[in-house]
Enzyme design. Structure first.
Site, short mmCIF file in Angstrom:
data_model
loop_
_atom_site.label_atom_id
_atom_site.label_comp_id
_atom_site.label_asym_id
_atom_site.label_seq_id
_atom_site.Cartn_x
_atom_site.Cartn_y
_atom_site.Cartn_z
N GLU A 194 0.51 -1.15 -0.55
CA GLU A 194 0.23 0.04 -0.10
C GLU A 194 0.72 1.08 -0.05
O GLU A 194 1.59 1.24 0.93
CB GLU A 194 -0.54 0.27 0.93
CG GLU A 194 -1.82 -1.46 1.45
CD GLU A 194 -3.38 -0.84 0.58
OE1 GLU A 194 -3.14 0.39 -0.23
OE2 GLU A 194 -4.19 -1.85 -0.14
N CYS A 228 -2.07 8.81 2.28
CA CYS A 228 -1.75 8.94 1.33
C CYS A 228 -3.00 9.37 -0.59
O CYS A 228 -2.29 8.88 -1.08
CB CYS A 228 -1.52 7.19 1.03
SG CYS A 228 -3.48 6.94 2.08
P1 NAD Z 1 8.34 4.76 4.99
O1 NAD Z 1 7.79 3.71 3.53
O2 NAD Z 1 9.90 5.69 4.91
O3 NAD Z 1 8.15 3.75 6.75
C1 NAD Z 1 7.19 2.81 6.17
C2 NAD Z 1 7.89 1.55 7.45
O4 NAD Z 1 9.21 0.93 6.33
C3 NAD Z 1 8.13 2.24 9.09
O5 NAD Z 1 7.60 0.84 9.74
C4 NAD Z 1 9.65 2.52 8.89
O6 NAD Z 1 10.01 1.67 9.54
C5 NAD Z 1 9.98 0.44 7.70
N1 NAD Z 1 10.76 1.58 6.92
C6 NAD Z 1 11.15 2.52 6.33
N2 NAD Z 1 12.54 2.27 5.78
C7 NAD Z 1 13.05 0.63 5.92
C8 NAD Z 1 13.66 0.59 5.45
N3 NAD Z 1 14.85 0.78 4.19
N4 NAD Z 1 14.09 -1.04 5.46
C9 NAD Z 1 13.06 -1.61 5.37
N5 NAD Z 1 11.62 -0.74 6.64
C10 NAD Z 1 11.83 0.51 6.82
O7 NAD Z 1 6.72 5.31 5.28
P2 NAD Z 1 5.99 6.67 5.80
O8 NAD Z 1 7.09 7.69 5.62
O9 NAD Z 1 5.65 6.16 7.33
O10 NAD Z 1 5.22 6.87 5.54
C11 NAD Z 1 4.29 7.81 4.13
C12 NAD Z 1 4.46 7.26 3.09
O11 NAD Z 1 3.05 6.40 3.13
C13 NAD Z 1 4.02 8.40 2.01
O12 NAD Z 1 4.03 7.91 0.62
C14 NAD Z 1 2.81 7.58 1.90
O13 NAD Z 1 1.79 7.64 0.50
C15 NAD Z 1 2.26 6.57 2.01
N6 NAD Z 1 1.15 5.73 2.86
C16 NAD Z 1 0.35 5.13 1.65
C17 NAD Z 1 -1.30 4.41 2.39
C18 NAD Z 1 -1.48 3.60 2.01
O14 NAD Z 1 -2.86 2.92 2.31
N7 NAD Z 1 -1.62 3.25 0.30
C19 NAD Z 1 -1.13 4.89 3.76
C20 NAD Z 1 -0.19 5.86 4.22
C21 NAD Z 1 0.58 6.13 4.38
#
Ligand code: NAD
Length: 442
Positions: A194, A228
């Site tokens: 997602e 998002c």
């Molecule tokens: P992110 O990808 O930075 O982090 C998400 C999760 O991944 C966190 O738990 C984090 O600890 C982990 N993570 C971060 N870097 C990692 C790595 N290198 N390796 C493994 N795990 C890692 O995202 P965010 O900043 O928490 O959220 C924002 C993003 O999420 C935006 O792009 C938004 O559009 C998207 N989003 C999508 C939805 C959806 O339902 N489609 C909903 C909410 C947010």
């Protein structure tokens, strides 16, 4: 504790979870406020109440969803009865983001449990207060060998991803989505991703501009734009632009007052890194409303940007904050230059009274989902699949589809023995003509 086979057990644990969430709702709301000043109203609407409703629907339907489903058999297999058995995948990893930290962690977890899986949840490290209360609630509701919360940042996430899972459900950025997909590919683990994207919001010359402005302001600035499916940029028909902008400004003031930083209804940016990223995107000469910011308070005002260049910073990536670029178009060809420039978005919105225009936009562009004459509300209907396409994600969930996401659908044909047509068996000599006739007839 036979969560794999005992549906009653799954239901009991979900009821316990429901009880604990309802009991601790005030603490959850406080944690969300402490993390980034999420207003109480938004916390209830988009987090606690959403999860409670998902839990109630799941508890109500779990018996029906989990039982083998009888389907109409194929005449080719006559006589038989055919079923789809619902098998849990096994060990499920859920990785959640920070922007709706309670809802986006709990909803997949609830469905994974309902479907009979063991679940490990990794909530976001950027919302420590919410992650801590999630951990407490889960600990009170489930045996640790059934559902476990692992808190931590990238390292914790990497460690979890290095293990073998039967299903991974990831919500977050495109960049991390690719890391997750790579890790999953190692063991051919199925994934739901997602992700996000640049969501266009088109306003044509027939739109109800006042109402469009009201609904866009709500969908864009809820959670301070960190949603998002928030509109990322506006594409407004050129002749409508001035009126539309006037209404947008009026609606922003109507919603948050003139001193927006003092409004109890406006959240903050999650951290300094994102505050810097967002303020860097704002070219002062392009701001025609807002633009104020306060690093110490992680505040950025709702900001409207006039006609940014398509290759400027603000148009290069998903904004994910309270900054709204407004571009105008003269003809449909102009729209067609802009939308396909970006990867397939998670959402697309059309404000129009012209049905054929709306239908054309829906069929012309590929995107996760969206609305005609509103923003973000498609998320709230459990009967609509929620998910992206292309770079905005793969897989979809909500309601029964969430249960199905965490379920392997096992097809079983139960053949009766009272009749056995000889046609299919070798030797095939002289049977081809008859089998062709039979297959044509079927
Ligand atoms: P992110 O990808 O930075 O982090 C998400 C999760 O991944 C966190 O738990 C984090 O600890 C982990 N993570 C971060 N870097 C990692 C790595 N290198 N390796 C493994 N795990 C890692 O995202 P965010 O900043 O928490 O959220 C924002 C993003 O999420 C935006 O792009 C938004 O559009 C998207 N989003 C999508 C939805 C959806 O339902 N489609 C909903 C909410 C947010």
């Amino acid at each position: 504790m036979d969560y794999k086979n005992d549906i009653k057990y799954r239901k009991e644990t979900l009821k316990k979870l429901l009880f604990n969430i309802q009991k601790d709702e005030d603490l959850i709301i406080k944690a969300l406020y402490d993390d980034f000043k999420k207003p109480e109203f938004e916390a209830v609407l988009t987090e606690t109440n959403y999860v409670v409703s998902e839990l109630k629907t799941t508890i109500k339907n779990i018996n029906t969803w989990a039982k083998p489903q009888r389907v109409f058999p194929s005449l080719l297999n006559f006589p038989s009865s055919d079923y789809i058995y619902k098998e849990p995948y096994g060990d499920v990893l859920v990785i959640a983001p920070w922007n709706y930290p309670f809802q986006l962690a709990l909803c997949p977890l609830i469905s994974a449990v309902a479907a009979g899986n063991r679940v490990v949840l990794k909530p976001s490290e950027l919302t420590p207060h919410t992650s801590a209360i999630i951990a407490k609630i889960i600990e009170k509701s489930f045996h640790i060998n059934h559902v476990e919360v692992i808190q931590g940042g990238i390292e914790a996430s990497e460690k979890l991803l290095s293990k073998r899972w039967d299903y991974i459900f990831f919500t977050g950025s495109v960049a991390v989505g690719k890391i997750v997909a790579k890790a999953a590919a190692e063991h051919l683990t199925p994934v739901t991703l997602e992700l996000g994207g640049k969501n266009p919001c088109i306003i044509d010359e027939t739109a109800d501009l006042r109402l469009a402005a009201k609904r866009i302001v709500w969908g864009k600035f809820i959670n301070a734009g960190q949603t998002c499916i928030a509109p990322d940029y506006i594409l407004v028909q050129k002749d409508m632009k001035i009126n539309f902008i006037t209404y947008l400004i009026e609606e922003i003031i109507q919603a948050y007052g003139k001193k927006i930083q003092d409004s109890p209804d406006y959240a903050r940016i999650i951290n300094t890194k994102n505050w810097v990223r967002l303020t860097d995107m704002i070219a002062p000469e392009k701001v025609f409303f807002g633009g104020e910011s306060d690093a110490a308070d992680l505040y950025i005002a709702p900001t409207l940007i006039d006609e940014p260049e398509l290759d400027s910073k603000i148009m290069a990536e998903e904004i994910f904050g309270p900054v709204l670029p407004i571009l105008s178009y003269e003809s449909e060809q102009d729209i067609d230059v802009i939308i396909p420039k970006y990867e397939k978005p998670l959402a697309l919105y059309i404000f129009s009274e012209n049905d054929s225009f709306s239908k054309k936009m829906i069929s012309r562009y590929s995107f996760g989902g969206g609305c005609i004459n509103d923003t973000i509300i498609h998320f709230s209907n459990k009967r609509l699949p929620f998910g992206g396409v292309g770079h905005s994600g793969m897989g979809a969930y909500h309601g029964k589809l969430s249960f199905d996401t965490f379920t392997h659908h096992k097809s079983i044909v139960k053949k009766a023995n009272w009749l056995d047509f000889p046609m299919r068996y070798a030797p095939y000599k002289d049977k081809l003509k008859s089998i062709r006739r039979l297959l044509d007839w079927l």
